[in-house]
Write an enzyme that holds these catalytic residues in place. Structure first.
Site, mmCIF file in Angstrom:
data_model
loop_
_atom_site.group_PDB
_atom_site.id
_atom_site.type_symbol
_atom_site.label_atom_id
_atom_site.label_comp_id
_atom_site.label_asym_id
_atom_site.label_seq_id
_atom_site.Cartn_x
_atom_site.Cartn_y
_atom_site.Cartn_z
ATOM 1 N N HIS A 145 0.864 -1.179 0.000
ATOM 2 C CA HIS A 145 0.000 0.000 0.000
ATOM 3 C C HIS A 145 0.904 1.234 0.000
ATOM 4 C CE1 HIS A 145 -2.670 3.088 1.722
ATOM 5 N NE2 HIS A 145 -3.695 2.326 1.377
ATOM 6 N N GLN A 202 -4.225 -4.148 7.612
ATOM 7 C CA GLN A 202 -5.247 -5.093 7.179
ATOM 8 C C GLN A 202 -5.197 -6.407 7.956
ATOM 9 O OE1 GLN A 202 -7.627 -4.229 5.238
ATOM 10 N NE2 GLN A 202 -6.783 -2.326 4.438
ATOM 11 N N ASP A 209 3.447 -3.652 8.401
ATOM 12 C CA ASP A 209 2.230 -2.886 8.173
ATOM 13 C C ASP A 209 1.062 -3.836 8.455
ATOM 14 O OD1 ASP A 209 -0.052 -1.700 7.199
ATOM 15 O OD2 ASP A 209 0.787 -1.124 5.260
ATOM 16 N N LYS A 234 -9.422 1.099 10.825
ATOM 17 C CA LYS A 234 -9.621 -0.220 10.231
ATOM 18 C C LYS A 234 -9.872 -1.281 11.302
ATOM 19 C CE LYS A 234 -6.560 0.922 6.362
ATOM 20 N NZ LYS A 234 -7.601 1.377 5.431
#
Length: 453
Positions: free
Chosen positions: A128, A206, A203, A229
């Site tokens: 991303h 997600q 990261d 998120k």
């Protein structure tokens, strides 16, 4: 699993309560329908538990740190307890530092500012933009998209073997792709990084909402994620991990809170002694409610049990994948193949349809919210769609620039608050749109496909 078989089977069918689950939206064809929020990968709805916890605290909101009043003391305790709660959620090491930021993007930019001089950074093109772009001031090596987890590890090992072995190095990798939902071999990549004297940042934007993230078990040096998120609104994020680079770096922002002592010099300037704790990078009045909402979400997910949450999400993933597999015109995007483990994020294209048009029809005619575009992961999506990954483009733009191919995809994403009915309605809507076409006409407005009026 951590619960009985009977309780687990029951919980697989029960989504966690979230805000907005009863919101109705108008359809261009007439009437209203309950909104199906299937864009969790961008921002997940707030858990009802998070909202209730924040509402209970809101009357007691006060200034944080150094305030003498009762509400200030209460808010300070709540803020620092939130830090400990999140650190426990991430299974941080005792000497790790946890900094509250604005988002994953902010966290990784903070770490980029803290890199030692002449640090080499290794990052896959599949990241991303939040983890692809912050390293512009470092020596960056961009790695080609791997097609298997084993190839990802081998690619990183080759790159690290050729680096300057005497200087610092950092590897940045995602835990779960925001485009394909596929899980990355984080533990193996961390082992490869450490074997070559490099550090690694995960990261987890997600990954954290869908799977437990253990800093110790994965053996990563830092982890970054966003509250929005993780079912926690209010614009807060987290960077947690090794303290040494953070302590050695200049403060991310210069100002109150980051400074321990400020004195005037005889030459007219000022001398600043900065904090060495997390406060060093938290200048200004902190986002107390944002930090508290993240901690509340961490507690709610932990109490629900990730075994149960993962089992239920797999159930939804199977529903969606089976439904899309039954539509020959649909092509699901994947790096690692159909059998790769994944979270509830699935991107696809439909033959004969512009993805923006298809997503607009899902919204306007069925009340289903998905996302279309390149998902702030341009090189990855362009690779998956078969174009040059260096081609320019804008997130979500359905129209190509002069000389470009028009490339965009559709992404459906879901999680702990998604009822079965929403994914079933989505699959049925895909079938109907492919078989019968849109019932309404659409036009382009400000780069978006919208219903014509």
């Amino acid at each position: 699993m951590s619960v009985s078989t009977a309780a687990s089977a029951q919980s697989v069918c029960a989504p966690l309560p979230v805000l907005g689950r009863d919101v109705t939206v108008p359809l261009v064809t007439g009437g209203e329908v309950t909104y199906a929020a299937l864009d969790y990968a961008a921002s997940a709805p707030a858990l009802q538990r998070v909202w209730d916890d924040v509402a209970a605290y809101a009357p007691y909101y006060g200034s944080v740190h150094r305030g003498a009043g009762y509400l200030s003391q209460l808010s300070t305790d709540l803020f620092e307890n939130a830090r400990r709660t999140v650190a426990e959620f991430l299974d941080c090491r005792p000497d790790d530092q946890l900094v509250f930021t604005r988002s994953t993007t902010d966290s990784l930019n903070l770490l980029a500012r803290a890199l030692p001089a002449d640090c080499q950074v290794f990052v896959f093109e599949t990241e991303h933009h939040a983890s692809l772009l912050p390293w512009q001031d470092a020596r960056v090596t961009y790695l080609d998209a791997p097609r298997t987890p084993r190839q990802a590890v081998a690619t990183l090992e080759r790159a690290l073997a050729g680096r300057d072995p005497h200087g610092p190095a950092l590897v940045c990798v995602t835990g779960a792709s925001n485009v394909t939902g596929e899980l990355w071999p984080v533990r193996e990549l961390a082992a490869a990084a450490h074997a070559h004297g490099a550090r690694i940042v995960l990261d987890a934007a997600q990954l954290a909402p869908h799977h437990p993230v253990s800093v110790r078990d994965l053996d990563v040096d830092w982890v970054a994620f966003s509250g929005h998120k993780l079912y926690a609104p209010f614009g807060s994020g987290v960077l947690a991990g090794r303290a040494d680079w953070l302590r050695a770096a200049e403060p991310y922002l210069a100002g109150g809170g980051a400074s321990r002592k400020v004195t005037r010099r005889e030459d007219g300037g000022v001398t600043v002694e900065w904090h060495e704790s997390a406060a060093r990078h938290e200048a200004g009045s902190p986002n107390v409610i944002g930090a508290y909402s993240i901690a509340a979400a961490c507690k709610a997910l932990t109490e629900a049990g990730f075994d149960t949450l993962v089992a239920r999400e797999r159930h939804l993933i199977e529903k969606v994948r089976a439904g899309l597999a039954g539509v020959p015109e649909v092509r699901v995007l994947s790096l690692f193949g159909d059998d790769a483990p994944r979270v509830g994020v699935i991107s696809f294209v439909v033959d004969g349809w512009n993805s923006s048009h298809f997503a607009a029809a899902l919204s306007a005619e069925y009340g289903i919210g998905v996302r279309d575009g390149l998902f702030c992961a341009h090189p990855l999506v362009r690779t998956l769609l078969g174009s040059d990954p260096q081609t320019q483009g804008e997130c979500g733009a359905p129209e190509a620039a002069p000389g470009e191919k028009s490339l965009n995809a559709i992404r459906v994403s879901f999680g702990a608050g998604t009822p079965d009915e929403h994914v079933e309605r989505f699959v049925n809507a895909v079938r109907e749109l492919v078989a019968d076409g849109a019932k309404w006409s659409y036009r382009t407005e400000d780069g978006r496909c919208v219903p014509a009026v």
